[in-house]
Each structure stands twice: as C-alpha cells, then as structure tokens.
Motif scaffolding. Sequence first.
Motif, mmCIF file in Angstrom:
data_model
loop_
_atom_site.group_PDB
_atom_site.id
_atom_site.type_symbol
_atom_site.label_atom_id
_atom_site.label_comp_id
_atom_site.label_asym_id
_atom_site.label_seq_id
_atom_site.Cartn_x
_atom_site.Cartn_y
_atom_site.Cartn_z
ATOM 1 N N UNK A 298 0.857 -1.242 -0.012
ATOM 2 C CA UNK A 298 -0.089 -0.099 -0.120
ATOM 3 C C UNK A 298 0.746 1.343 0.083
ATOM 4 N N UNK A 299 2.004 1.149 0.032
ATOM 5 C CA UNK A 299 3.043 2.216 -0.117
ATOM 6 C C UNK A 299 2.943 3.265 0.980
ATOM 7 N N UNK A 300 2.573 2.296 2.251
ATOM 8 C CA UNK A 300 2.724 3.180 3.626
ATOM 9 C C UNK A 300 4.200 2.844 4.327
ATOM 10 N N UNK A 301 4.589 1.949 4.169
ATOM 11 C CA UNK A 301 6.032 1.471 5.068
ATOM 12 C C UNK A 301 7.093 1.712 4.069
ATOM 13 N N UNK A 302 8.150 2.632 4.737
ATOM 14 C CA UNK A 302 9.376 2.905 4.168
ATOM 15 C C UNK A 302 10.411 2.247 4.809
ATOM 16 N N UNK A 303 10.252 1.563 5.939
ATOM 17 C CA UNK A 303 11.479 0.977 6.789
ATOM 18 C C UNK A 303 11.772 -0.340 6.278
ATOM 19 N N UNK A 304 12.817 -0.804 6.829
ATOM 20 C CA UNK A 304 12.914 -2.419 6.447
ATOM 21 C C UNK A 304 12.160 -3.116 7.459
ATOM 22 N N UNK A 305 12.130 -4.504 7.388
ATOM 23 C CA UNK A 305 11.146 -5.375 8.265
ATOM 24 C C UNK A 305 11.746 -5.195 9.746
ATOM 25 N N UNK A 306 13.030 -5.264 9.768
ATOM 26 C CA UNK A 306 13.695 -5.329 11.166
ATOM 27 C C UNK A 306 13.615 -4.341 11.970
ATOM 28 N N UNK A 307 13.646 -3.245 11.270
ATOM 29 C CA UNK A 307 13.351 -1.701 11.931
ATOM 30 C C UNK A 307 11.824 -1.742 12.475
ATOM 31 N N UNK A 308 11.066 -2.096 11.294
ATOM 32 C CA UNK A 308 9.650 -1.956 11.619
ATOM 33 C C UNK A 308 9.280 -2.927 12.543
ATOM 34 N N UNK A 309 9.705 -4.084 12.802
ATOM 35 C CA UNK A 309 9.369 -4.893 13.861
ATOM 36 C C UNK A 309 9.311 -4.325 15.159
ATOM 37 N N UNK A 310 10.869 -3.753 15.515
ATOM 38 C CA UNK A 310 11.192 -3.225 16.601
ATOM 39 C C UNK A 310 10.388 -1.823 17.043
ATOM 40 N N UNK A 311 9.773 -1.266 16.267
ATOM 41 C CA UNK A 311 9.000 0.085 16.412
ATOM 42 C C UNK A 311 7.773 -0.024 17.237
ATOM 43 N N UNK A 312 7.476 0.957 17.902
ATOM 44 C CA UNK A 312 6.340 1.029 19.058
ATOM 45 C C UNK A 312 5.290 2.358 18.298
ATOM 46 N N UNK A 313 4.383 1.810 17.890
ATOM 47 C CA UNK A 313 3.313 2.951 17.320
ATOM 48 C C UNK A 313 2.863 3.665 18.353
ATOM 49 N N UNK A 314 2.442 4.928 18.183
ATOM 50 C CA UNK A 314 1.827 5.839 19.194
ATOM 51 C C UNK A 314 0.351 5.419 19.604
ATOM 52 N N UNK A 315 0.150 4.997 20.800
ATOM 53 C CA UNK A 315 -1.083 4.547 21.110
ATOM 54 C C UNK A 315 -2.176 5.746 20.630
ATOM 55 N N UNK A 316 -1.738 6.959 20.612
ATOM 56 C CA UNK A 316 -2.748 7.918 20.562
ATOM 57 C C UNK A 316 -3.109 8.223 18.997
ATOM 58 N N UNK A 317 -2.170 7.691 18.058
ATOM 59 C CA UNK A 317 -2.214 7.766 16.770
ATOM 60 C C UNK A 317 -2.783 6.794 15.963
ATOM 61 N N UNK A 318 -4.011 6.805 15.626
ATOM 62 C CA UNK A 318 -4.901 5.705 15.370
ATOM 63 C C UNK A 318 -4.369 5.220 13.834
ATOM 64 N N UNK A 319 -3.994 6.151 13.006
ATOM 65 C CA UNK A 319 -3.381 5.716 11.648
ATOM 66 C C UNK A 319 -2.140 4.708 12.032
ATOM 67 N N UNK A 320 -1.166 5.154 12.861
ATOM 68 C CA UNK A 320 0.031 4.457 13.171
ATOM 69 C C UNK A 320 -0.294 3.116 13.785
ATOM 70 N N UNK A 321 -1.376 3.146 14.706
ATOM 71 C CA UNK A 321 -1.628 2.122 15.519
ATOM 72 C C UNK A 321 -2.459 1.068 14.523
ATOM 73 N N UNK A 322 -3.211 1.298 13.496
ATOM 74 C CA UNK A 322 -3.669 0.575 12.716
ATOM 75 C C UNK A 322 -2.810 -0.173 11.601
ATOM 76 N N UNK A 323 -1.842 0.459 11.018
ATOM 77 C CA UNK A 323 -1.055 0.017 9.933
ATOM 78 C C UNK A 323 0.456 -0.496 10.373
#
Length: 298
Positions: free
Chosen positions: A115-140
């Motif tokens: 969907x062209x939403x994610x720019x990080x490599x998988x290993x960085x993305x897996x370690x990330x913690x989306x902001x619980x107050x940001x519904x978009x980040x939490x969803x995707x």
Amino acid sequence: MGIINFYCLGAQKAGTSTLHDLLKNHPDIFLPEIKEAAFYQDEKFYPKGRDWYLERYFSNRSKEKIVGSVSPEFLFYPWVPKRIKNEFGIDIKFIIILRNPLLRAISHYNMSKTRDLEKRDFFSALKGNPDMSDFFSLKHFSYRQRSLYSEQIERYLDLFPKENFLFFTFEEFVKNQQNVVDRITKFLGISKMTLQKRMHSNQAFDYKIPFLQILIWKFPYLYFSIKRIFPKNVRKILALLFRRKVKSKFKINDQFIYSTLIEEHFSKDIKKTEDLTGLTLNYWFNNQQTDETNVSVN
C-alpha cells in the motif's frame, strides 16, 4: 439484549477473509456484506450508537438463526471488549484464529509495503512502537503488537465466560478447512455445512495503477459497491485488467534469523497464549511457512 450472536475477532492476516466467505454460505448465518464492519474501534462510528450500527450493517437480515460479524480489528484495540459487553451483554460467542506471530507480522508488513505506507526495512519496523494515540500508526504499523496475542485474549476473558470462546490456528485452517468449519458450526449450535471445494479469498495482489490501489483501501465501500454492481464474470475481467500479483514480498528463509526473532519478540507470549487457549503452539518455534496460496492471509 441484542441480535448479535457471535464475532470472529481475528487475528488480522490469519485467514478471516476466507472464513467470512465460507460462513456467508451457511443458510443459518447472517453476516454483513462488508467484512470488518467498523464500529467499536473507531471514534468516528462508535458515538453514532448501537442503533446506527445495527441499521448500517444488519438491516438486511431475513430468517437466519444467528447473526455475527468477522471483524479482526476488534481483537487488537484495548477499548473494544468493554464496549461489546456494554452494547450486547455477555452471551455473545467469540471465534479467534491465531497465526504464527512472526509470519503474521511479516504478512502485515508486506501489506503495508504494498500500500506504499511503509518505508522501513522489516527488522526496524518490527522493533517500532506505534503511538497509541495515533490511530493511523496503530492501525498500519502495529506489526509486533498485533502478534502478541495473550494480552488481547485476556482482555476478553476478563469480561466474558471462557466457554464463549473457540480458538484455532491459521495453520489448522489451511490444513483442513472442513474440520475447522465443523467445529465452528457445532460451537454456534447450527447444522453442519459440507464444503464443496477449498476456498481462498483475498489473495495478495496490488494494482497496476497505484492511485487505484490507494482509492480502494482508503474507501472499502467502493470495492463492495463494485461487487454489487458487476457480475462475477465481469469482475474477473476487471481483475485481469487492473490487478497483478505482488512480485517482491519480504520473507525469512534463514532458520537462525527466524529463531532469533521468535525468541526476542514472541517466545514468552506464545507460551502464555498456549495456557490461555489450550492450543498446542510449539511448532511456531520452527520456520515452517504455510502455503499462503491455500487460504486468505487477511
């Protein structure tokens, strides 16, 4: 207290699209035309109230014995279980499909990349913690968080009787759809349904025109409107014109890397999930990737 008899709560990327399409064929079950009928998790919709929810998604019910919804988002968001209880009481039954947590996270990541939403490599993305107050980040971007099942399940078990739950795995579903469907119909107290053939819905693809892809996933009602307007043979022609298979998906083939990620991120949760559900999940510690062509990964 209401007309909702059951929810299939997910998990996301664990075959819920296929399950939705299978259960819609049972004469005793009513499901909304739109899978993932948004309500409890979304502050745009929940304030509209229960009557709005029932009218929007369930008004076409006729003589079906039971009514439900397949809504994977309901498992993840912490505020959803209490809202379900407040609206419909504690007699609702819940179906929960769980998938190997690392492979689920990879499938989720590949969807965000498509969907062209994610720019990080998988290993960085897996370690990330989306902001619980940001519904978009939490969803995707909640790749790891959605794969930590025990806390999500506990939130429901704290509010509803354990006998109200049926647990099984994506891997079981891929191996024997008929067996899983038999367990579901018994759990729901309805007649058996013999499957004529294996079903696999919503296989991974993207669109030849990127703008069309963005339009479809941002406005899912557009997709379902197309399904209503055009017959199946026309939709197949449109799919050939506009869709293409995803060519480059991220995979982990190295057993050491796989084992390291499982141990670092998921091992404790797998064991706790086993205790909560009664499922045997030790095979998740091995990199035995299921053939995703057999069943939906949504």
